[in-house]
Design an enzyme around this catalytic site. Structure first.
Site, PDB file in Angstrom:
ATOM      1  CB  SER A 158      -6.698   0.425  -9.569  1.00  0.00           C
ATOM      2  OG  SER A 158      -7.994   0.892  -9.793  1.00  0.00           O
ATOM      3  NE  ARG A 173       2.625  -8.044  -8.263  1.00  0.00           N
ATOM      4  CZ  ARG A 173       1.967  -9.104  -8.700  1.00  0.00           C
ATOM      5  NH1 ARG A 173       1.734 -10.110  -7.897  1.00  0.00           N
ATOM      6  NH2 ARG A 173       1.536  -9.163  -9.938  1.00  0.00           N
ATOM      7  CG  ASP A 211      -7.742   0.739 -12.819  1.00  0.00           C
ATOM      8  OD1 ASP A 211      -7.414  -0.458 -13.016  1.00  0.00           O
ATOM      9  OD2 ASP A 211      -6.901   1.646 -12.670  1.00  0.00           O
TER      10      ASP A 211
HETATM   11  C1  BGC Z   1      -2.360  -2.297 -10.884  1.00  0.00           C
HETATM   12  C2  BGC Z   1      -3.592  -2.640 -11.693  1.00  0.00           C
HETATM   13  C3  BGC Z   1      -4.225  -1.386 -12.247  1.00  0.00           C
HETATM   14  C4  BGC Z   1      -3.198  -0.523 -12.967  1.00  0.00           C
HETATM   15  C5  BGC Z   1      -3.797   0.766 -13.487  1.00  0.00           C
HETATM   16  C6  BGC Z   1      -1.439  -1.384 -11.667  1.00  0.00           C
HETATM   17  O1  BGC Z   1      -0.387  -0.986 -10.857  1.00  0.00           O
HETATM   18  O2  BGC Z   1      -1.670  -3.474 -10.526  1.00  0.00           O
HETATM   19  O3  BGC Z   1      -4.531  -3.325 -10.889  1.00  0.00           O
HETATM   20  O4  BGC Z   1      -5.243  -1.751 -13.125  1.00  0.00           O
HETATM   21  O5  BGC Z   1      -2.142  -0.225 -12.096  1.00  0.00           O
HETATM   22  O6  BGC Z   1      -4.338   1.528 -12.472  1.00  0.00           O
END
Ligand code: BGC
Length: 485
Positions: A158, A173, A211
């Site tokens: 995620s 990142r 996610d």
């Molecule tokens: C991430 C996402 C993720 C979200 C929720 C963010 O910090 O960049 O990829 O879907 O958090 O978990």
């Protein structure tokens, strides 16, 4: 002593009658600072739509709008056994998912606590070894007699990853306080696969999933009205299905087996909305959080609304009030001075305190921070928590409203998951009110055309359904990624 004059009214929960004037003035200032009214929500949403569109263009923008290579809607008929993992902020969750068809499934899962040093380790191998060892333990417990074939893994990762296919993902990142050297700019799939090989674990990554994409697909597996997958948790983000021919940046990159009129799940990564600070009402506290974060200038939206940062905003406001000699005079503030000392559950407890005299708040401050509070201070503390929680929920739905506008969704379910959505008091009602303000519905929540609903398990069931959809495409000779460059 006989009390003369009119009887003092009894102090009500939330009442400010005993709060001295200087603190009342401070509360009013905080209210002005943290309140986002309907016109502002609308302006933010409009800008958000422009940015979502920009993200899909060839030139690109701040919001990555990453094609997730899920190009089919599940219909509940998918079947098969899959292992799914979710690398969350605190735990690695490992799930065995049996898709039974007919929208039904069985799951059995284990959780492995991620050692805290791993979040910021200099050696990324620590992370992959940890996952491989956890998976090895899970595999041995689940299949004591082994398996004849490698098990396909749905890897929910995620963090923003560029994907040229369903089984690749170059980390753009780290977010949410993760900061592990040597991973940004690299494909995380071979990194995990190599560790699995080294540890002799007969499991191989088959699909890499955000996610939000998992949440979208899992919810759609059981609910045909689910059009968005949203996470309001440690981080924030959303996914939806876009039409392939409305994604200009994919032009010329698609295999002929991809249906141009078909859907493509997009992992928006909209936590990075407004990184250029054009519309979000940032306070000086938000600016400090960004400045002191491992990635200043990134995730502007997420830093104002997601669970990872809520306690930090609250802490910074209290420190500021103390510096102005408005609260906690003469108290030892050493604990409060520790960055990220308070998480969102601290604020949740404050908002949930059922007592007139805010007894829980009193205990919380003494136990966690070693600070004894006066009654007026507790009133201010409670109001501050409400303001931060309300701001987060109202700003959060600008992403939802923008997705609805972008995809022209008038009536749908927006399937949401995450600790803030599930556990933060009043978040759901406040978010729904925010949507009502943006769209001028003036309707009771249960009649809202776009409804925030609790999602199905995205990183378990969702990852498995994505893997099943992918297997079906591969069997049918259809592409699961873009043309080789
Ligand atoms: C991430 C996402 C993720 C979200 C929720 C963010 O910090 O960049 O990829 O879907 O958090 O978990």
């Amino acid at each position: 002593m006989v009390h003369l004059g009119p009887k003092k009214p009894p102090s009500r929960k939330g009442s400010m009658v005993d709060v001295p004037k200087n603190l009342m003035q401070e509360i009013a200032k905080l209210e002005a600072l943290f309140t986002v009214d309907a016109p502002k929500l609308k302006a933010i949403t409009d800008h958000f739509v422009t940015e979502l569109t920009k993200g899909l263009s060839k030139k690109g923008g701040n919001i990555p709008m990453i094609p997730a290579w899920v190009m089919d809607y599940p219909d509940g008929s998918e079947t098969g056994d899959y292992i799914a993992i979710d690398l969350g902020g605190t735990n690695l969750r490992v799930v065995l998912v049996s898709l039974l068809g007919d929208g039904k499934f069985d799951v059995s899962q284990s959780k492995y606590r991620i050692p805290s040093y791993i979040r910021t380790t200099k050696n990324h191998q620590d992370l992959w070894d940890f996952i491989a060892v956890s998976l090895s333990n899970f595999y041995k417990e689940t299949f004591p007699d082994g398996t004849t074939e490698k098990i396909p893994l749905g890897f929910t990762f995620s963090y923003p990853c560029s994907q040229t296919s369903i089984d690749t993902g170059v980390l753009q990142r780290w977010t949410k306080g993760f900061d592990i050297d040597g991973v940004e700019g690299h494909d995380v799939v071979p990194m995990l696969n190599n560790a699995l090989k080294q540890h002799d674990v007969p499991i191989e990554v088959f699909a890499l999933i955000n996610d939000t994409t998992g949440t979208l697909v899992a919810s759609r597996y059981t609910d045909p009205q689910a059009e968005m997958g949203l996470i309001f948790g440690t981080g924030c983000n959303g996914a939806y299905y876009e039409k392939v021919n409305a994604i200009p940046k994919l032009e010329g990159k698609l295999d002929p087996t991809v249906d141009l009129n078909g859907p493509m799940a997009i992992n928006c990564e909209y936590g990075s909305f407004d990184n250029e600070h054009l519309v979000l009402p940032r306070t000086k506290y938000d600016i400090i959080i960004d400045r002191d974060s491992p990635r200043p200038g990134q995730q502007a939206f997420e830093k104002m609304i997601s669970g990872y940062y809520l306690g930090e905003v609250f802490r910074l406001v209290l420190l500021d009030l103390h510096a102005q000699r408005l609260v906690f005079e003469g108290q030892d503030l050493r604990d409060l001075q520790e960055a990220f000392k308070l998480d969102a559950s601290f604020l949740a407890t404050i908002e949930e305190d059922p007592f007139e005299n805010l007894n829980d708040v009193e205990d919380l401050f003494t136990d966690v921070l070693g600070i004894s509070t006066t009654d007026p201070e507790r009133r201010l503390i409670r109001r501050l928590a409400e303001l931060i929680g309300t701001r987060a929920s109202r700003l959060s739905v600008c992403g939802v409203a923008a997705l609805a506008k972008k995809a022209n969704l008038k009536v749908c379910h927006a399937a949401a998951d995450g600790s803030v959505f599930n556990k933060y008091p009043n978040f759901q009602e406040r978010a729904a009110q925010g949507l009502d303000d943006i769209f001028d519905w003036n309707l009771p929540i249960d009649q809202h055309p776009i409804k925030l609903v609790a999602a199905e398990d995205g990183s378990g069931v969702g990852a498995a359904v994505v893997a099943a959809l992918t297997a079906k495409r591969i069997a049918a000779g259809k592409a699961v990624g873009q043309l080789e460059a």
